[in-house]
Motif scaffolding. Structure first.
Motif, PDB file in Angstrom:
ATOM      1  N   ARG A  30      53.630 100.971 -14.163  1.00  0.00           N
ATOM      2  CA  ARG A  30      54.687 100.817 -13.167  1.00  0.00           C
ATOM      3  C   ARG A  30      54.443  99.549 -12.360  1.00  0.00           C
ATOM      4  NH1 ARG A  30      52.898 105.870 -11.764  1.00  0.00           N
ATOM      5  NH2 ARG A  30      52.407 105.096  -9.668  1.00  0.00           N
ATOM      6  N   ALA A  31      55.427  98.679 -12.352  1.00  0.00           N
ATOM      7  CA  ALA A  31      55.339  97.453 -11.549  1.00  0.00           C
ATOM      8  C   ALA A  31      55.673  97.807 -10.102  1.00  0.00           C
ATOM      9  CB  ALA A  31      56.304  96.411 -12.086  1.00  0.00           C
ATOM     10  N   GLU A  32      54.662  97.848  -9.238  1.00  0.00           N
ATOM     11  CA  GLU A  32      54.855  98.282  -7.853  1.00  0.00           C
ATOM     12  C   GLU A  32      54.651  97.179  -6.836  1.00  0.00           C
ATOM     13  OE1 GLU A  32      53.567 102.978  -8.191  1.00  0.00           O
ATOM     14  OE2 GLU A  32      52.005 101.496  -7.724  1.00  0.00           O
ATOM     15  N   ALA A  33      53.920  96.139  -7.201  1.00  0.00           N
ATOM     16  CA  ALA A  33      53.669  95.042  -6.261  1.00  0.00           C
ATOM     17  C   ALA A  33      53.545  93.741  -7.029  1.00  0.00           C
ATOM     18  CB  ALA A  33      52.402  95.295  -5.450  1.00  0.00           C
ATOM     19  N   SER A  53      42.168  95.297  -4.337  1.00  0.00           N
ATOM     20  CA  SER A  53      42.845  96.045  -3.278  1.00  0.00           C
ATOM     21  C   SER A  53      43.763  97.141  -3.803  1.00  0.00           C
ATOM     22  CB  SER A  53      43.647  95.093  -2.393  1.00  0.00           C
ATOM     23  OG  SER A  53      42.794  94.181  -1.737  1.00  0.00           O
ATOM     24  N   GLU A  54      44.170  97.054  -5.079  1.00  0.00           N
ATOM     25  CA  GLU A  54      44.990  98.124  -5.657  1.00  0.00           C
ATOM     26  C   GLU A  54      44.162  99.406  -5.693  1.00  0.00           C
ATOM     27  OE1 GLU A  54      46.369  94.335  -6.286  1.00  0.00           O
ATOM     28  OE2 GLU A  54      44.522  95.078  -7.175  1.00  0.00           O
ATOM     29  N   LEU A  55      44.802 100.541  -5.475  1.00  0.00           N
ATOM     30  CA  LEU A  55      44.073 101.813  -5.407  1.00  0.00           C
ATOM     31  C   LEU A  55      43.774 102.375  -6.784  1.00  0.00           C
ATOM     32  CD1 LEU A  55      45.912 103.546  -2.406  1.00  0.00           C
ATOM     33  CD2 LEU A  55      43.959 101.979  -2.396  1.00  0.00           C
ATOM     34  N   ASP A  56      44.441 101.860  -7.816  1.00  0.00           N
ATOM     35  CA  ASP A  56      44.195 102.317  -9.181  1.00  0.00           C
ATOM     36  C   ASP A  56      43.809 101.109 -10.030  1.00  0.00           C
ATOM     37  OD1 ASP A  56      44.065 103.543 -11.623  1.00  0.00           O
ATOM     38  OD2 ASP A  56      46.224 103.855 -11.831  1.00  0.00           O
ATOM     39  N   HIS A  57      42.524 101.004 -10.399  1.00  0.00           N
ATOM     40  CA  HIS A  57      42.040  99.878 -11.185  1.00  0.00           C
ATOM     41  C   HIS A  57      42.093 100.147 -12.681  1.00  0.00           C
ATOM     42  CE1 HIS A  57      39.509  98.629  -7.445  1.00  0.00           C
ATOM     43  NE2 HIS A  57      40.757  98.219  -7.363  1.00  0.00           N
ATOM     44  N   SER A  58      42.610 101.291 -13.072  1.00  0.00           N
ATOM     45  CA  SER A  58      42.705 101.600 -14.497  1.00  0.00           C
ATOM     46  C   SER A  58      43.906 100.911 -15.139  1.00  0.00           C
ATOM     47  CB  SER A  58      42.807 103.112 -14.720  1.00  0.00           C
ATOM     48  OG  SER A  58      44.043 103.629 -14.224  1.00  0.00           O
ATOM     49  N   MET A  92      48.620  86.256 -18.974  1.00  0.00           N
ATOM     50  CA  MET A  92      47.266  86.797 -19.001  1.00  0.00           C
ATOM     51  C   MET A  92      47.292  88.257 -18.575  1.00  0.00           C
ATOM     52  SD  MET A  92      44.684  83.838 -17.605  1.00  0.00           S
ATOM     53  CE  MET A  92      45.288  83.969 -15.942  1.00  0.00           C
ATOM     54  N   VAL A  93      46.478  89.055 -19.231  1.00  0.00           N
ATOM     55  CA  VAL A  93      46.351  90.473 -18.906  1.00  0.00           C
ATOM     56  C   VAL A  93      44.880  90.755 -18.652  1.00  0.00           C
ATOM     57  CG1 VAL A  93      46.764  92.844 -19.673  1.00  0.00           C
ATOM     58  CG2 VAL A  93      48.329  91.004 -20.387  1.00  0.00           C
ATOM     59  N   MET A  94      44.587  91.283 -17.466  1.00  0.00           N
ATOM     60  CA  MET A  94      43.212  91.627 -17.107  1.00  0.00           C
ATOM     61  C   MET A  94      43.132  93.134 -16.884  1.00  0.00           C
ATOM     62  SD  MET A  94      42.470  88.411 -14.518  1.00  0.00           S
ATOM     63  CE  MET A  94      40.781  88.900 -14.135  1.00  0.00           C
ATOM     64  N   SER A  95      42.323  93.789 -17.704  1.00  0.00           N
ATOM     65  CA  SER A  95      42.170  95.244 -17.604  1.00  0.00           C
ATOM     66  C   SER A  95      40.727  95.607 -17.902  1.00  0.00           C
ATOM     67  CB  SER A  95      43.110  95.947 -18.592  1.00  0.00           C
ATOM     68  OG  SER A  95      42.731  95.652 -19.929  1.00  0.00           O
ATOM     69  N   GLY A  96      40.397  96.887 -17.727  1.00  0.00           N
ATOM     70  CA  GLY A  96      39.053  97.344 -18.062  1.00  0.00           C
ATOM     71  C   GLY A  96      37.985  96.558 -17.330  1.00  0.00           C
ATOM     72  N   PHE A  97      36.995  96.071 -18.094  1.00  0.00           N
ATOM     73  CA  PHE A  97      35.883  95.326 -17.510  1.00  0.00           C
ATOM     74  C   PHE A  97      36.365  94.068 -16.799  1.00  0.00           C
ATOM     75  CE2 PHE A  97      32.829  91.809 -18.109  1.00  0.00           C
ATOM     76  CZ  PHE A  97      31.792  92.277 -17.318  1.00  0.00           C
ATOM     77  N   SER A  98      37.345  93.367 -17.368  1.00  0.00           N
ATOM     78  CA  SER A  98      37.776  92.085 -16.788  1.00  0.00           C
ATOM     79  C   SER A  98      38.648  92.268 -15.551  1.00  0.00           C
ATOM     80  CB  SER A  98      38.545  91.267 -17.834  1.00  0.00           C
ATOM     81  OG  SER A  98      39.830  91.807 -18.068  1.00  0.00           O
ATOM     82  N   ARG A  99      39.069  93.498 -15.265  1.00  0.00           N
ATOM     83  CA  ARG A  99      39.983  93.745 -14.142  1.00  0.00           C
ATOM     84  C   ARG A  99      39.387  93.329 -12.798  1.00  0.00           C
ATOM     85  NH1 ARG A  99      42.617  94.272 -10.424  1.00  0.00           N
ATOM     86  NH2 ARG A  99      44.411  95.614  -9.955  1.00  0.00           N
ATOM     87  N   LEU A 100      38.074  93.431 -12.648  1.00  0.00           N
ATOM     88  CA  LEU A 100      37.425  93.148 -11.368  1.00  0.00           C
ATOM     89  C   LEU A 100      36.477  91.955 -11.450  1.00  0.00           C
ATOM     90  CD1 LEU A 100      36.695  96.804 -10.174  1.00  0.00           C
ATOM     91  CD2 LEU A 100      38.568  95.295  -9.466  1.00  0.00           C
ATOM     92  N   LEU A 101      36.819  90.990 -12.302  1.00  0.00           N
ATOM     93  CA  LEU A 101      36.001  89.793 -12.415  1.00  0.00           C
ATOM     94  C   LEU A 101      36.470  88.718 -11.433  1.00  0.00           C
ATOM     95  CD1 LEU A 101      35.613  89.428 -16.300  1.00  0.00           C
ATOM     96  CD2 LEU A 101      34.073  90.550 -14.663  1.00  0.00           C
ATOM     97  N   ASN A 102      35.544  87.892 -11.001  1.00  0.00           N
ATOM     98  CA  ASN A 102      35.881  86.762 -10.144  1.00  0.00           C
ATOM     99  C   ASN A 102      36.744  85.770 -10.918  1.00  0.00           C
ATOM    100  OD1 ASN A 102      34.282  86.790  -7.432  1.00  0.00           O
ATOM    101  ND2 ASN A 102      32.787  87.482  -8.957  1.00  0.00           N
ATOM    102  N   HIS A 103      37.740  85.216 -10.265  1.00  0.00           N
ATOM    103  CA  HIS A 103      38.579  84.205 -10.908  1.00  0.00           C
ATOM    104  C   HIS A 103      39.164  83.279  -9.853  1.00  0.00           C
ATOM    105  CE1 HIS A 103      41.094  87.807 -10.196  1.00  0.00           C
ATOM    106  NE2 HIS A 103      42.087  86.960  -9.955  1.00  0.00           N
ATOM    107  N   GLN A 125      50.169  97.504 -10.630  1.00  0.00           N
ATOM    108  CA  GLN A 125      50.455  98.886 -10.251  1.00  0.00           C
ATOM    109  C   GLN A 125      49.436  99.253  -9.191  1.00  0.00           C
ATOM    110  OE1 GLN A 125      51.187 101.831 -13.314  1.00  0.00           O
ATOM    111  NE2 GLN A 125      50.315 103.469 -12.074  1.00  0.00           N
ATOM    112  N   VAL A 126      49.909  99.633  -8.033  1.00  0.00           N
ATOM    113  CA  VAL A 126      49.015  99.857  -6.895  1.00  0.00           C
ATOM    114  C   VAL A 126      48.445 101.267  -6.890  1.00  0.00           C
ATOM    115  CG1 VAL A 126      48.874  99.876  -4.373  1.00  0.00           C
ATOM    116  CG2 VAL A 126      50.263  98.143  -5.530  1.00  0.00           C
ATOM    117  N   LEU A 127      49.296 102.260  -7.157  1.00  0.00           N
ATOM    118  CA  LEU A 127      48.915 103.667  -7.042  1.00  0.00           C
ATOM    119  C   LEU A 127      48.836 104.343  -8.410  1.00  0.00           C
ATOM    120  CD1 LEU A 127      51.348 104.588  -4.124  1.00  0.00           C
ATOM    121  CD2 LEU A 127      48.892 104.133  -3.918  1.00  0.00           C
ATOM    122  N   ALA A 128      47.927 105.281  -8.532  1.00  0.00           N
ATOM    123  CA  ALA A 128      47.891 106.114  -9.723  1.00  0.00           C
ATOM    124  C   ALA A 128      49.039 107.118  -9.667  1.00  0.00           C
ATOM    125  CB  ALA A 128      46.548 106.847  -9.820  1.00  0.00           C
ATOM    126  N   THR A 129      49.314 107.765 -10.778  1.00  0.00           N
ATOM    127  CA  THR A 129      50.379 108.763 -10.815  1.00  0.00           C
ATOM    128  C   THR A 129      50.131 109.845  -9.770  1.00  0.00           C
ATOM    129  OG1 THR A 129      50.626 108.346 -13.175  1.00  0.00           O
ATOM    130  CG2 THR A 129      51.628 110.366 -12.310  1.00  0.00           C
TER     131      THR A 129
END
Length: 374
Positions: A198-201, A220-225, A261-272, A330-334
């Motif tokens: 869901r595109a929320e922000a 800062s997003e509450l759902d990093h998955s 670019m798509v950042m997910s999983g391990f790369s979701r919280l990498l410095n950039h 997506q900021v929030l989980a379901t």
């Protein structure tokens, strides 16, 4: 090969400033780099990955990525950086026109919040496009004139607004998320295997040639998955993707117009970070992929809308010395809600700059430095 070795050598011997980590050291190197020289020889170009494989120190990291529903172009990834997917410009000819126009003409309008709100009234920032289009249309005739409001724009937030002071999203300042951008984002997420995204922000960053984006992590997003999606348009830039800590040397890559670019999983919280926007090698000109117009007849179910020659003339004038980047989250989980915040938190100024900001040499606004631990 000799140029590549010279580049690696110059990076390796670059003297570190006191307290400077490996990421900041390379950020500074590319911030001061000279286009057209060996300085950029080690930067990965995914649009030419097939030619780069087997040459240079970074080429072995590039590999083809298999996606559940692959886009028009072949997606790539970097060995050892799980969850990072780079999709070289998959847009059909002319279709980037729509997204550029939306970023400049529609998404910049109220009620969306932008950096100019900090110093101007809502009436003054009501329609930046209308106030700027004549300036941009005749920019070539008077290059020494003051910048238009669109050229002073640095960021716009969509959907859940990001509070730059508290570094948190809030439902108190929600604006309707654009349906066309939501559709595009959800299509890309689904192609990468993220059903139900869901595109929320959204945060739109507007870069000038002297702009940089500081080193940061999007946590800062509450759902990093869920993935972070990034869309680039206009002039090319250098993107640095590092590790979990700043002492890990980042990988440099080009971002061209239309790249995703798509950042997910391990790369979701990498410095950039983005240390450099590159001027066109041909001077004031657009990337080749932006020269072809939208088809005269669009599919009936297309979210893309026609772009008039008049509107594109304004967009062209702007993009000759700029780039635009859209990041969607997506900021929030379901079934998740925002946690309750103290009243003092809600009273903070929602346009205070201090996190993941765009900086440029000509800015007259004193900016808060990025927190190294952000």
């Amino acid at each position: 090969m000799g140029k590549m070795a010279a580049t690696v050598g110059s990076v390796a011997t670059l003297a570190a400033e006191p307290g400077e980590d490996a990421f900041r050291k390379l950020f500074r190197f590319y911030r001061q780099s000279r286009p057209g020289t060996a300085d950029l020889g080690a930067v990965i170009d995914f649009s030419a990955a097939h030619a780069a494989c087997g040459t240079g120190p970074c080429a072995h990291k590039v590999q083809t990525e298999e996606l559940p529903a692959p886009p028009v172009t072949s997606p790539c990834s970097l060995e050892g950086l799980q969850g990072f997917v780079f999709i070289p410009n998959p847009f059909l000819p002319g279709y980037q026109w729509h997204w550029v126009k939306q970023c400049l003409k529609l998404y910049s309008q109220k009620p969306n919040v932008c950096n100019l709100d900090k110093h101007m009234t809502q009436e003054e920032t009501q329609d930046l496009w209308e106030q700027s289009k004549e300036f941009l249309r005749y920019k070539e005739a008077n290059k020494r004139r003051p910048r238009s409001l669109l050229e002073k724009l640095r960021w716009v937030t969509l959907g859940y607004h990001y509070n730059w002071d508290s570094k948190k999203y809030s439902a108190d300042h929600y604006t309707p998320f654009p349906s066309d951008l939501a559709f595009l984002s959800e299509q890309v997420a689904t192609a990468c295997g993220f059903q139900g995204f869901r595109a929320e922000a959204g945060i739109l960053n507007y870069y000038r040639l002297d702009s940089t984006l500081g080193i940061h992590v999007d946590r800062s997003e509450l759902d990093h998955s869920k993935p972070l999606l990034s869309f680039s348009f206009g002039q090319s830039a250098i993107f640095l993707l590092g590790g979990l800590k700043r002492d890990e040397e980042p990988t440099a890559m080009f971002m061209h117009s239309g790249d995703i670019m798509v950042m997910s999983g391990f790369s979701r919280l990498l410095n950039h970070a983005v240390p450099r926007v590159l001027p066109s090698p041909q001077g004031d000109s657009l990337p080749c992929c932006l020269e072809m117009p939208l088809p005269a007849v669009l599919p009936r179910d297309s979210v893309v809308e026609p772009c008039s020659e008049e509107d594109w003339q304004v967009c062209t004038s702007y993009l000759k010395t700029a780039r635009v980047n859209m990041t969607v989250r997506q900021v929030l989980a379901t079934d998740q809600d925002f946690p309750l915040e103290p009243m003092e938190e809600k009273k903070r100024d929602i346009t205070t700059e201090g996190f993941c900001y765009l900086d440029d040499e000509s800015s007259q606004v004193k900016r808060v430095k990025l927190n190294p631990d952000s």
